[in-house]
Design a protein around this motif. Structure first.
Motif, mmCIF file in Angstrom:
data_model
loop_
_atom_site.group_PDB
_atom_site.id
_atom_site.type_symbol
_atom_site.label_atom_id
_atom_site.label_comp_id
_atom_site.label_asym_id
_atom_site.label_seq_id
_atom_site.Cartn_x
_atom_site.Cartn_y
_atom_site.Cartn_z
ATOM 1 N N PHE A 391 0.858 -1.185 0.000
ATOM 2 C CA PHE A 391 0.000 0.000 0.000
ATOM 3 C C PHE A 391 0.891 1.230 0.000
ATOM 4 O O PHE A 391 1.787 1.356 0.843
ATOM 5 C CB PHE A 391 -0.911 0.007 1.227
ATOM 6 C CG PHE A 391 -1.834 1.188 1.299
ATOM 7 C CD1 PHE A 391 -3.023 1.207 0.583
ATOM 8 C CD2 PHE A 391 -1.498 2.299 2.059
ATOM 9 C CE1 PHE A 391 -3.875 2.298 0.637
ATOM 10 C CE2 PHE A 391 -2.337 3.396 2.118
ATOM 11 C CZ PHE A 391 -3.533 3.389 1.401
ATOM 12 N N SER A 415 -1.729 -1.235 -4.138
ATOM 13 C CA SER A 415 -2.883 -0.339 -4.062
ATOM 14 C C SER A 415 -2.468 0.977 -3.435
ATOM 15 O O SER A 415 -1.381 1.114 -2.865
ATOM 16 C CB SER A 415 -4.022 -0.969 -3.250
ATOM 17 O OG SER A 415 -3.609 -1.202 -1.915
ATOM 18 N N PRO A 426 -11.508 -0.519 -2.228
ATOM 19 C CA PRO A 426 -10.345 -1.085 -1.537
ATOM 20 C C PRO A 426 -9.862 -2.377 -2.190
ATOM 21 O O PRO A 426 -10.601 -3.000 -2.933
ATOM 22 C CB PRO A 426 -10.888 -1.347 -0.124
ATOM 23 C CG PRO A 426 -12.348 -1.571 -0.325
ATOM 24 C CD PRO A 426 -12.743 -0.666 -1.463
ATOM 25 N N THR A 430 -7.206 -9.110 2.953
ATOM 26 C CA THR A 430 -7.284 -8.454 4.254
ATOM 27 C C THR A 430 -5.999 -7.672 4.520
ATOM 28 O O THR A 430 -4.939 -8.008 3.990
ATOM 29 C CB THR A 430 -7.481 -9.487 5.371
ATOM 30 O OG1 THR A 430 -6.358 -10.386 5.373
ATOM 31 C CG2 THR A 430 -8.769 -10.276 5.165
ATOM 32 N N PRO A 431 -6.063 -6.641 5.359
ATOM 33 C CA PRO A 431 -4.867 -5.835 5.638
ATOM 34 C C PRO A 431 -4.059 -6.365 6.812
ATOM 35 O O PRO A 431 -3.479 -5.591 7.579
ATOM 36 C CB PRO A 431 -5.463 -4.461 5.945
ATOM 37 C CG PRO A 431 -6.790 -4.759 6.564
ATOM 38 C CD PRO A 431 -7.279 -6.023 5.915
ATOM 39 N N VAL A 434 0.735 -5.835 5.651
ATOM 40 C CA VAL A 434 0.798 -4.859 4.557
ATOM 41 C C VAL A 434 2.135 -4.146 4.585
ATOM 42 O O VAL A 434 2.586 -3.680 5.642
ATOM 43 C CB VAL A 434 -0.344 -3.829 4.655
ATOM 44 C CG1 VAL A 434 -0.258 -2.820 3.520
ATOM 45 C CG2 VAL A 434 -1.696 -4.536 4.654
ATOM 46 N N THR A 484 -11.212 -4.024 8.504
ATOM 47 C CA THR A 484 -11.027 -4.552 7.156
ATOM 48 C C THR A 484 -10.581 -3.418 6.230
ATOM 49 O O THR A 484 -10.620 -2.237 6.594
ATOM 50 C CB THR A 484 -12.334 -5.147 6.637
ATOM 51 O OG1 THR A 484 -13.301 -4.083 6.514
ATOM 52 C CG2 THR A 484 -12.872 -6.207 7.588
ATOM 53 N N TRP A 485 -10.194 -3.768 4.990
ATOM 54 C CA TRP A 485 -9.846 -2.727 4.016
ATOM 55 C C TRP A 485 -11.020 -1.766 3.824
ATOM 56 O O TRP A 485 -10.831 -0.546 3.765
ATOM 57 C CB TRP A 485 -9.482 -3.356 2.679
ATOM 58 C CG TRP A 485 -8.056 -3.796 2.525
ATOM 59 C CD1 TRP A 485 -7.602 -5.052 2.255
ATOM 60 C CD2 TRP A 485 -6.876 -2.979 2.620
ATOM 61 N NE1 TRP A 485 -6.232 -5.077 2.172
ATOM 62 C CE2 TRP A 485 -5.755 -3.809 2.383
ATOM 63 C CE3 TRP A 485 -6.657 -1.619 2.883
ATOM 64 C CZ2 TRP A 485 -4.443 -3.339 2.405
ATOM 65 C CZ3 TRP A 485 -5.345 -1.150 2.894
ATOM 66 C CH2 TRP A 485 -4.256 -1.992 2.661
ATOM 67 N N TRP A 489 -10.761 2.312 4.469
ATOM 68 C CA TRP A 489 -10.666 3.091 3.227
ATOM 69 C C TRP A 489 -11.241 4.498 3.403
ATOM 70 O O TRP A 489 -10.680 5.278 4.152
ATOM 71 C CB TRP A 489 -11.372 2.308 2.102
ATOM 72 C CG TRP A 489 -10.790 2.570 0.747
ATOM 73 C CD1 TRP A 489 -11.396 3.242 -0.263
ATOM 74 C CD2 TRP A 489 -9.498 2.195 0.270
ATOM 75 N NE1 TRP A 489 -10.553 3.303 -1.352
ATOM 76 C CE2 TRP A 489 -9.379 2.681 -1.058
ATOM 77 C CE3 TRP A 489 -8.434 1.514 0.821
ATOM 78 C CZ2 TRP A 489 -8.245 2.476 -1.834
ATOM 79 C CZ3 TRP A 489 -7.307 1.314 0.054
ATOM 80 C CH2 TRP A 489 -7.221 1.791 -1.257
#
Length: 497
Positions: A391, A415, A426, A430-431, A434, A484-485, A489
C-alpha cells in the motif's frame, strides 16, 4: 450619412497570410531534435505512471482530470520502448504548439518573418519547453489552447458556420483534457462581446459553444455522479498554492521567468499590437481573463501560460515590421531564451546539478530513481508471506510499482488511496500484513495498524533529493489492522492532493 449611434460594422479582418512552411518547419525540426536527444534520459515521471494506470481504468473522468490524457497515455504505453513513446507524444504536442503559433501569426496577417519569429519564440519559451519534458495534461492543454486560438481566429475571418463548428469541436476536445480551456473560452466570449459584438448575432459562435458543451457533457455527468470531484480537487490545489494571494505572488514568475526573460519585450509588444488592433483585440482579453481568473482561483503559475501563444504571435507580427533594423537583437533574444529554457526544462545537466534549478522546475528530479525505488520495495516484499500486499502513500509510488514492479520480480498486489486510486479500491484480501510504502510516517500509520515497524528509508542513487527523500519516505511493515480494508478506506486512508 454616418450614424454615430450604431455599432461599428464588424468587418472581416484582413485575409490571413499563407503559412511559411519552410522556415517554420526548420524551427520545428531543430526543436524536435533537441527534445528527442534527451527525451528519456532520466526515466519516468510520477505523473506519467499515474496517467497510464488511469488510462487502464477507463472512465469519463478522474478526481483530478478529464479522460483524454490518460487515454492517450495508455495507448502510448502499450507501444514498446518504455517511457519513450509517451515522451514522443509530449514532444509532438509541443511541436504542434510551435506550428499553430506560426499559423496564428499568419491569421494576424504576419508574413514569413513574423511566423518564424513566433514559432522560434514558442520553441524557446521555458514554460513550453518544460511543459513538454513529460507527457501530461500541461502539454496537451497548451496544444488545445493553441488550436482554439487558431480555429477561432479563422472562424472570425471566414464567418462560416463550418469554421465555427471546427472551433467548437476543438474546444470540446480540449475540455475533455482539462477544464482550464473553459477560461480560454470565457475570455473569447468576453473579447467578442467587447470588440466584435456583431459576431455574436450570427449562429456560428453559439453552435460552436453548443457543440463544445455536448462533447464535454460525459465528463460533466461523471463529475455530478462523483460529488463534483474535479472541483473539489481544484479547491484542494488552490489551498496548497496559498489561495489567490499565493497565486498573485506567482504572476511575476510567469511573466518574467517562465515566459523567458529575453522574450519579455516580445509579449509586451504583442500586448501593444493587440491593443491597437480591434479585429484581434479579443486575444488580449483572453490573456487578461486567464491571469485574472487563475489568480482569483488560486491556480498554479503555469495555468495561464498558454495565453502567451496569442501574445507571442502578435509580438511576431509587430517585430516583422521592425526586424530589418534590429535582426541580430531578435536572434540573440530567442537564442538566449532557448538556452535558458533547455537548462531549466530538459534533463541536459548531470542529475546532481539539477537542484540548481529545482526552485523553478522541480519536475526534472522527479523523473530520476524510480527503478531503484522499485528494487528497494521488491527486495522487502519478497520476504513477506502469501496474502500480503503493498500500500503506497501516493499515485507515483503505486504507479511505479504497478508498471515497473513485474519486471523487477514484484508479485504482491499494489494499491493506494490517493486521487484516482481511491476509486479503484479497496483492494482484495485483508490488511493483516501490509507493506506500507511512502511519505506517511509511523504516527499516521498507527491510526490504522497497531504494529508498525520501519524496515528501511527510501533512498535515491547518489543521494539526489526528490519528493520521496525530502518527505522522508520509507518502507514499513504494518500488522494488526484496526478493521477490514473497506473499514480503513474512506474517509481514513483516502486523500486528494
Amino acid at each position: 450619412m454616418h450614424d454615430t449611434g450604431k455599432l461599428e460594422t464588424d468587418r472581416p479582418p484582413a485575409r490571413a497570410e499563407r503559412l511559411a512552411w519552410r522556415p517554420v518547419l526548420a524551427v520545428v525540426v531543430v526543436a524536435g531534435v533537441v527534445h528527442l536527444a534527451v527525451a528519456a534520459r532520466f526515466g519516468w515521471h510520477r505523473d506519467e505512471f499515474y496517467y497510464v494506470v488511469s488510462g487502464r481504468h477507463l472512465a469519463w473522468g478522474y478526481p483530478d482530470q478529464p479522460p483524454l490524457t490518460p487515454l492517450l497515455a495508455r495507448l502510448a504505453a502499450d507501444l514498446p520502448g518504455g517511457v519513450l513513446p509517451l515522451r514522443v507524444l509530449a514532444i509532438a504536442a509541443q511541436l504542434g504548439c510551435v506550428l499553430l503559433a506560426a499559423k496564428l501569426a499568419a491569421e494576424f496577417g504576419g508574413r514569413a518573418r513574423a511566423q518564424t519569429i513566433t514559432a522560434a519564440a514558442i520553441a524557446a519559451c521555458p514554460v513550453f519547453v518544460a511543459g513538454s519534458m513529460l507527457f501530461g495534461t500541461t502539454v496537451t492543454d497548451q496544444l488545445a489552447w493553441a488550436a482554439v486560438f487558431v480555429t477561432v481566429a479563422r472562424a472570425l475571418r471566414s464567418g462560416t458556420v463550418r469554421a465555427w463548428l471546427v472551433a467548437g469541436a476543438v474546444a470540446g476536445v480540449g475540455l475533455e483534457n482539462k477544464y482550464t480551456v473553459g477560461v480560454l473560452l470565457l475570455g473569447v466570449v468576453v473579447g467578442l462581446a467587447l470588440f466584435r459584438r456583431t459576431v455574436l448575432r450570427a449562429p456560428g459562435p453559439w453552435l460552436a459553444g453548443a457543440l463544445a458543451a455536448v462533447l464535454v457533457a460525459p465528463n460533466v455527468v461523471w463529475n455530478a455522479q462523483h460529488s463534483w470531484a474535479q472541483f473539489r480537487m481544484a479547491g484542494v490545489l488552490s489551498a496548497e498554492q496559498g489561495g489567490p494571494l499565493g497565486a498573485l505572488s506567482n504572476v511575476p514568475l510567469l511573466l518574467l521567468v517562465l515566459a523567458g526573460p529575453p522574450l519579455i519585450a516580445m509579449w509586451i509588444f504583442g500586448v501593444r499590437w493587440l491593443a491597437g488592433n480591434r479585429d484581434h483585440r479579443w486575444v488580449l482579453v483572453v490573456a487578461v481573463t486567464a491571469v485574472v481568473v487563475f489568480t482569483a482561483g488560486g491556480g498554479k503559475s503555469y495555468y495561464a501560460a498558454p495565453a502567451l501563444i496569442g501574445l507571442f504571435a502578435a509580438g511576431g507580427v509587430w517585430a516583422e515590421t521592425r526586424y530589418a533594423a534590429t535582426p541580430r537583437r531578435w536572434r540573440i533574444a530567442i537564442a538566449l531564451s532557448g538556452v535558458f529554457a533547455v537548462l531549466i526544462g530538459l534533463p541536459v545537466l548531470p542529475v546532481s546539478a539539477e537542484r540548481v534549478f529545482a526552485s523553478v522546475n522541480p519536475q526534472l528530479v522527479e523523473t530520476y530513481g524510480w527503478p531503484d525505488f522499485v528494487r528497494q520495495v521488491t527486495a522487502v516484499a519478497d520476504t513477506l508471506p502469501r496474502g500480503s500486499s503493498v500500500f503506497t502513500s501516493n499515485y507515483g509510488e503505486a504507479g511505479a510499482l504497478t508498471l515497473l514492479g513485474p519486471d523487477a520480480g514484484l508479485r504482491l498486489p499494489v494499491s493506494s488511496a490517493h486521487n484516482g486510486y481511491l476509486l479503484w479500491g479497496p483492494p482484495a484480501g485483508t490488511p493483516d500484513s501490509v507493506l506500507c510504502v511512502g511519505e506517511r510516517g509511523p504516527d499516521y500509520l498507527r491510526r490504522f495498524w497497531s504494529d508498525v515497524r520501519e524496515i528501511a528509508p527510501i533512498t535515491t542513487p547518489g543521494g539526489v533529493a526528490n519528493e520521496e527523500t525530502t518527505n522522508h519516505a520509507a518502507i514499513y511493515l504494518c500488522r494488526q489492522p484496526h478493521g477490514t480494508w473497506a473499514q480503513l478506506w474512506p474517509p481514513g486512508l483516502s486523500h486528494l492532493d
